[in-house]
Scaffold this active site. Sequence first.
Site, PDB file in Angstrom:
ATOM      1  CG  HIS A  87       0.177   6.083  -0.871  1.00 53.57           C
ATOM      2  ND1 HIS A  87      -0.759   6.661  -1.580  1.00 53.57           N
ATOM      3  CD2 HIS A  87      -0.313   5.604   0.380  1.00 53.57           C
ATOM      4  CE1 HIS A  87      -2.150   6.386  -0.919  1.00 53.57           C
ATOM      5  NE2 HIS A  87      -1.540   5.736   0.175  1.00 53.57           N
ATOM      6  CG  HIS A  95      -1.985   1.216   1.193  1.00 57.58           C
ATOM      7  ND1 HIS A  95      -3.068   1.255   1.098  1.00 57.58           N
ATOM      8  CD2 HIS A  95      -1.430   2.405   1.720  1.00 57.58           C
ATOM      9  CE1 HIS A  95      -3.762   2.304   1.595  1.00 57.58           C
ATOM     10  NE2 HIS A  95      -2.476   3.210   1.876  1.00 57.58           N
ATOM     11  CD  GLU A  96       1.573   3.578   3.364  1.00 57.64           C
ATOM     12  OE1 GLU A  96       1.989   4.865   2.819  1.00 57.64           O
ATOM     13  OE2 GLU A  96       0.663   3.756   4.120  1.00 57.64           O
TER      14      GLU A  96
END
Length: 269
Positions: A64, A60-61
Amino acid sequence: MTYADTQGSRREENRISPVFWVLLATLGTSGWAVWSGFGTASFGVFLFVVSGWMVSLCLHEYAHARTALHGGDITVGAKGYLTLNPLKYANGLLSFVLPVIFIIIGGIGLPGGAVYLETHRVQGRLKHSLISAAGPVVNLLFAVALLVPVGAGWLGGPEGAGWLSYDQVPPVAAAFAMLGFLQLSAAVINLLPVPGLDGYGIVEPWLSLKTRRTLAPFAPYGMLAVFVVLWQSSLSSKFFDLLYWLALRLGVHDVYVTHGFQLFRFWEN
């Protein structure tokens, strides 16, 4: 700095961290143990869900950071955000402890990691929105990858959507269902337009400067506020009804998910 030094530095910035490999190894080993019946099923499910949740957090990170890199923030590599190392995130408590506590006491998958991006380097409102959207997209893909095999019956279990008992649900199917359910939870929550969550990050570039300045002080408390509201209010049942409905669209009966939660709490079994 020579060209060779620059290339070496870039390779180091993109090298997958040993911490992530350990998480993947734990996920794979615990998944095999639950599938094969080796050891205690409950503890295996616990390890599978926790390690799987941490893997999804890293991805997820990473999404980003990678999207921000292509958007113009060239500092993410030097910060270690491209190594999939959760220890590089902003806060160890938020990255490790709180997400697991949220799962244990509330059955809610909330994102815990955080990467600090230099958004002033990113030009264009659409790019800012895409950076925020990249994380929840990973959770949605993760959810589909976990729930489709359960719904398709590839992990065993009875066919049809009639009444089921826990004895009919294989532990490995329950483990996949629970982790996939948590990914759905994270995606839905993260898409809420609440300051501090990715949903707000998607719409924030399109708001007026006055509105952004007004809402900015609430960002550090957005995630905790959402958890409290979902945990303590009547909205909780509606929220879980929505998640179960989404899971059922992928063919996953709610008994698979609830059995996963039962096994996850190995200290109660």
